[in-house]
Design an enzyme around this catalytic site. Structure first.
Site, mmCIF file in Angstrom:
data_model
loop_
_atom_site.group_PDB
_atom_site.id
_atom_site.type_symbol
_atom_site.label_atom_id
_atom_site.label_comp_id
_atom_site.label_asym_id
_atom_site.label_seq_id
_atom_site.Cartn_x
_atom_site.Cartn_y
_atom_site.Cartn_z
ATOM 1 N N GLU A 56 0.914 3.801 1.877
ATOM 2 C CA GLU A 56 1.393 4.172 3.217
ATOM 3 C C GLU A 56 2.590 3.329 3.644
ATOM 4 O OE1 GLU A 56 -3.224 4.329 3.559
ATOM 5 O OE2 GLU A 56 -1.732 3.268 2.355
ATOM 6 N N HIS A 76 0.855 -1.192 0.000
ATOM 7 C CA HIS A 76 0.000 0.000 0.000
ATOM 8 C C HIS A 76 0.890 1.241 0.000
ATOM 9 C CE1 HIS A 76 -3.754 -2.070 1.951
ATOM 10 N NE2 HIS A 76 -3.235 -2.787 0.946
ATOM 11 N N CYS A 121 -6.076 1.755 5.970
ATOM 12 C CA CYS A 121 -6.683 0.521 6.475
ATOM 13 C C CYS A 121 -6.034 0.174 7.825
ATOM 14 C CB CYS A 121 -6.462 -0.613 5.471
ATOM 15 S SG CYS A 121 -4.739 -1.160 5.333
ATOM 16 N N CYS A 154 -2.192 -0.550 7.611
ATOM 17 C CA CYS A 154 -1.386 0.670 7.491
ATOM 18 C C CYS A 154 -1.420 1.478 8.788
ATOM 19 C CB CYS A 154 -1.863 1.500 6.311
ATOM 20 S SG CYS A 154 -1.544 0.684 4.726
#
Length: 146
Positions: free
Chosen positions: A57, A55, A85, A88
């Site tokens: 992040e 992701h 999420c 993260c």
């Protein structure tokens, strides 16, 4: 309502999200700023890296830590186009991020469904910055997939 600085850096995160869209990734982008200096830029790369943890992040945390030479991001702000999420948010907790600014809410998988305590207690949180633009990129992506 939001500061010019927050609007500006979120604009850079949106540019990262656009790169993700162009690579047929879910369009989420992130930028990490530390003491007025950009120390990381990233976008979702789960498809190209065949890695569900890739992701924006997560990639940005790793890049920022390497750039500043420290594992803690206490003096940093992460700008991310979509509410992180739980995975993260957990990584942001461990990085002790100083401030999180996000664009669109993630109603189904966002960390705020569980509560802000998922992040480090000293992390300041601001949501909704340029949210409409983030939502627009996401809608474009998902409309292309259907």
């Amino acid at each position: 309502m939001f500061s010019q600085e927050d609007e500006y850096y979120m604009g850079l995160a949106l540019m990262q999200a656009q790169k993700a869209l162009e690579e047929e990734e879910i369009p989420v982008g992130a930028v990490v700023v530390c003491q007025g200096r950009i120390v990381a830029k990233a976008y979702n790369q789960t498809e190209v890296l065949t890695d569900v943890t890739a992701h924006a992040e997560m990639i940005a945390i790793t890049s920022a830590a390497q750039t500043i030479g420290a594992k803690y991001l206490k003096d940093c702000t992460m700008y991310v186009t979509l509410e992180p999420c739980l995975m993260c948010a957990g990584a942001l907790y461990w990085s002790q991020l100083g401030r999180l600014v996000y664009g669109a809410k993630e109603e189904k998988r966002g960390f705020e469904r569980v509560g802000q305590s998922v992040l480090h207690p000293k992390t300041d949180i601001l949501g909704g910055v340029r949210a409409e633009e983030s939502e627009s990129l996401l809608k474009e992506f998902f409309s292309m997939r259907r």
